[in-house]
Scaffold this motif. Sequence first.
Motif, PDB file in Angstrom:
ATOM      1  N   CYS A 151      36.350  24.292  25.749  1.00 17.62           N
ATOM      2  CA  CYS A 151      34.915  24.566  25.869  1.00 17.62           C
ATOM      3  C   CYS A 151      34.191  24.012  24.647  1.00 17.62           C
ATOM      4  N   ARG A 152      33.872  22.715  24.712  1.00 13.23           N
ATOM      5  CA  ARG A 152      33.210  22.060  23.580  1.00 13.23           C
ATOM      6  C   ARG A 152      31.893  21.436  24.042  1.00 13.23           C
ATOM      7  N   SER A 153      31.190  20.832  23.145  1.00 16.56           N
ATOM      8  CA  SER A 153      29.905  20.232  23.480  1.00 16.56           C
ATOM      9  C   SER A 153      30.048  19.086  24.468  1.00 16.56           C
ATOM     10  N   SER A 154      31.215  18.452  24.477  1.00 24.30           N
ATOM     11  CA  SER A 154      31.498  17.350  25.400  1.00 24.30           C
ATOM     12  C   SER A 154      33.002  17.246  25.567  1.00 24.30           C
ATOM     13  N   VAL A 155      33.431  16.479  26.549  1.00 25.73           N
ATOM     14  CA  VAL A 155      34.881  16.322  26.743  1.00 25.73           C
ATOM     15  C   VAL A 155      35.495  15.589  25.549  1.00 25.73           C
ATOM     16  N   GLY A 156      34.714  14.721  24.899  1.00 30.51           N
ATOM     17  CA  GLY A 156      35.241  14.007  23.742  1.00 30.51           C
ATOM     18  C   GLY A 156      35.487  14.904  22.549  1.00 30.51           C
ATOM     19  N   ALA A 157      34.828  16.053  22.524  1.00 29.78           N
ATOM     20  CA  ALA A 157      34.980  16.982  21.401  1.00 29.78           C
ATOM     21  C   ALA A 157      36.121  17.981  21.610  1.00 29.78           C
ATOM     22  N   MET A 158      36.777  17.944  22.756  1.00 27.54           N
ATOM     23  CA  MET A 158      37.884  18.874  23.003  1.00 27.54           C
ATOM     24  C   MET A 158      39.031  18.605  22.029  1.00 27.54           C
ATOM     25  N   THR A 159      39.765  19.644  21.686  1.00 27.37           N
ATOM     26  CA  THR A 159      40.897  19.497  20.775  1.00 27.37           C
ATOM     27  C   THR A 159      41.960  18.592  21.392  1.00 27.37           C
ATOM     28  N   PRO A 160      42.387  17.531  20.690  1.00 23.14           N
ATOM     29  CA  PRO A 160      43.469  16.696  21.223  1.00 23.14           C
ATOM     30  C   PRO A 160      44.738  17.515  21.447  1.00 23.14           C
ATOM     31  N   VAL A 161      45.495  17.138  22.445  1.00 29.54           N
ATOM     32  CA  VAL A 161      46.689  17.908  22.807  1.00 29.54           C
ATOM     33  C   VAL A 161      47.686  17.955  21.652  1.00 29.54           C
ATOM     34  N   ALA A 162      47.862  16.841  20.953  1.00 29.00           N
ATOM     35  CA  ALA A 162      48.802  16.813  19.828  1.00 29.00           C
ATOM     36  C   ALA A 162      48.377  17.774  18.725  1.00 29.00           C
ATOM     37  N   ASP A 163      47.082  17.833  18.463  1.00 27.07           N
ATOM     38  CA  ASP A 163      46.582  18.763  17.450  1.00 27.07           C
ATOM     39  C   ASP A 163      46.784  20.208  17.902  1.00 27.07           C
ATOM     40  N   PHE A 164      46.523  20.456  19.166  1.00 23.52           N
ATOM     41  CA  PHE A 164      46.707  21.801  19.714  1.00 23.52           C
ATOM     42  C   PHE A 164      48.160  22.245  19.549  1.00 23.52           C
ATOM     43  N   ARG A 165      49.087  21.338  19.821  1.00 23.38           N
ATOM     44  CA  ARG A 165      50.521  21.652  19.661  1.00 23.38           C
ATOM     45  C   ARG A 165      50.841  21.971  18.206  1.00 23.38           C
ATOM     46  N   ALA A 166      50.387  21.128  17.299  1.00 22.59           N
ATOM     47  CA  ALA A 166      50.668  21.338  15.880  1.00 22.59           C
ATOM     48  C   ALA A 166      50.085  22.654  15.389  1.00 22.59           C
ATOM     49  N   GLN A 167      48.918  23.003  15.867  1.00 25.39           N
ATOM     50  CA  GLN A 167      48.269  24.255  15.439  1.00 25.39           C
ATOM     51  C   GLN A 167      49.011  25.478  15.966  1.00 25.39           C
ATOM     52  N   PHE A 168      49.473  25.412  17.208  1.00 28.23           N
ATOM     53  CA  PHE A 168      50.230  26.539  17.754  1.00 28.23           C
ATOM     54  C   PHE A 168      51.572  26.675  17.045  1.00 28.23           C
ATOM     55  N   GLU A 169      52.218  25.568  16.767  1.00 31.55           N
ATOM     56  CA  GLU A 169      53.472  25.611  16.016  1.00 31.55           C
ATOM     57  C   GLU A 169      53.261  26.211  14.628  1.00 31.55           C
ATOM     58  N   GLU A 170      52.158  25.850  13.993  1.00 30.32           N
ATOM     59  CA  GLU A 170      51.845  26.425  12.681  1.00 30.32           C
ATOM     60  C   GLU A 170      51.631  27.932  12.783  1.00 30.32           C
ATOM     61  N   ALA A 171      50.977  28.362  13.853  1.00 30.05           N
ATOM     62  CA  ALA A 171      50.744  29.794  14.039  1.00 30.05           C
ATOM     63  C   ALA A 171      52.064  30.550  14.140  1.00 30.05           C
ATOM     64  N   LEU A 172      53.009  30.014  14.891  1.00 30.97           N
ATOM     65  CA  LEU A 172      54.305  30.685  15.019  1.00 30.97           C
ATOM     66  C   LEU A 172      55.076  30.651  13.707  1.00 30.97           C
ATOM     67  N   ARG A 173      55.002  29.528  12.987  1.00 31.35           N
ATOM     68  CA  ARG A 173      55.685  29.463  11.693  1.00 31.35           C
ATOM     69  C   ARG A 173      55.104  30.480  10.723  1.00 31.35           C
ATOM     70  N   THR A 174      53.795  30.640  10.763  1.00 37.33           N
ATOM     71  CA  THR A 174      53.144  31.612   9.889  1.00 37.33           C
ATOM     72  C   THR A 174      53.661  33.020  10.163  1.00 37.33           C
ATOM     73  N   LEU A 175      53.775  33.359  11.431  1.00 37.30           N
ATOM     74  CA  LEU A 175      54.296  34.683  11.783  1.00 37.30           C
ATOM     75  C   LEU A 175      55.760  34.814  11.395  1.00 37.30           C
ATOM     76  N   ARG A 176      56.552  33.798  11.698  1.00 39.15           N
ATOM     77  CA  ARG A 176      57.994  33.877  11.433  1.00 39.15           C
ATOM     78  C   ARG A 176      58.297  33.989   9.939  1.00 39.15           C
ATOM     79  N   ALA A 177      57.462  33.419   9.109  1.00 38.51           N
ATOM     80  CA  ALA A 177      57.674  33.522   7.662  1.00 38.51           C
ATOM     81  C   ALA A 177      57.595  34.966   7.195  1.00 38.51           C
ATOM     82  N   ARG A 178      56.805  35.762   7.878  1.00 44.34           N
ATOM     83  CA  ARG A 178      56.639  37.176   7.513  1.00 44.34           C
ATOM     84  C   ARG A 178      57.476  38.101   8.398  1.00 44.34           C
TER      85      ARG A 178
END
Length: 302
Positions: A151-178
């Motif tokens: 849900c962005r201002s345009s389709v071009g502003a949507m989060t790229p899939v690769a970035d979305f993957r990296a961000q979700f992986e970071e979220a899980l790593r953040t939790l797993r560290a604790r």
Amino acid sequence: MARVVEREPRGRARGRAALAALAVVALALTGCDAAGGNPGASGTRRAAPSPAPAPAWNTGPRSLAAVGDSITRGFDACTVLSDCPEVSWATGSSEEVDSLAVRLLGAKAAERSWNHAVTGARMADVPAQMERAAAHRPELVTVMAGANDACRSSVGAMTPVADFRAQFEEALRTLRARLPKAQVFVVSVPDLKRLWSEGRTNPLGKQVWKLGLCPSMLGDADALDAAATQRRNTVRDRVADYNRVLEEVCAKDDKCRTDGGAVHGFRFGTGQLSRWDWFHPSVDGQARLAEIAYRAVTAKGP
């Protein structure tokens, strides 16, 4: 007169002793007991059976923290353009919703559940939310994010899939560290095109959409030309890509489980949509989300 005792020749005696020894060895090799029984019969010992492996998923966690976006905050469910966390599908206290926390924790839900979701959050914001959630040391963390990445201002502003993957992986790593043993339940991104299809029938909802609610999907709500259709289909496909990422990343963590696409596949009707924006879940919609989550979390298998 002295009695003469005949002695067996030495060679024959040695032969008999050798035969007796061979018989003992043969008996041992066949595994027979003294009574001629089979292996495993009385007189033999069997190896103890291996203990059953401990279940990888606990269907009854004793604490819960939620991260994500406006849906988990109950946005627009009670009043216009406002959060209403008491009706959150994840941690709400409303009897109308019967949230996941209430279903799992009962009377202790209020003291053993925490909501760190933020309206407007995207997947890039989830790692920081995970950090805050981990401070409570919950046994289960729910994740519902991704709608705002599409849900962005345009389709071009949507989060790229690769970035979305990296961000979700970071979220899980953040939790797993604790919290390496905490369980994670991931909710699929809803079908935004389905929500547009339902909400566009309401004049009030379309007026609220014009305030900037999910322009990539809801902009020019009544337009049905080729360009508008292509725009909406691009958003729909991006949501499908996000859900695939959630499944793939979660599958690599043995303490992570998704809803198997149940929320994305749920056909929200007008009764499950906010009466103000006709896009976010209503109180009834939040209750349906709680039902889906509870079934997935308490299922014996994913």
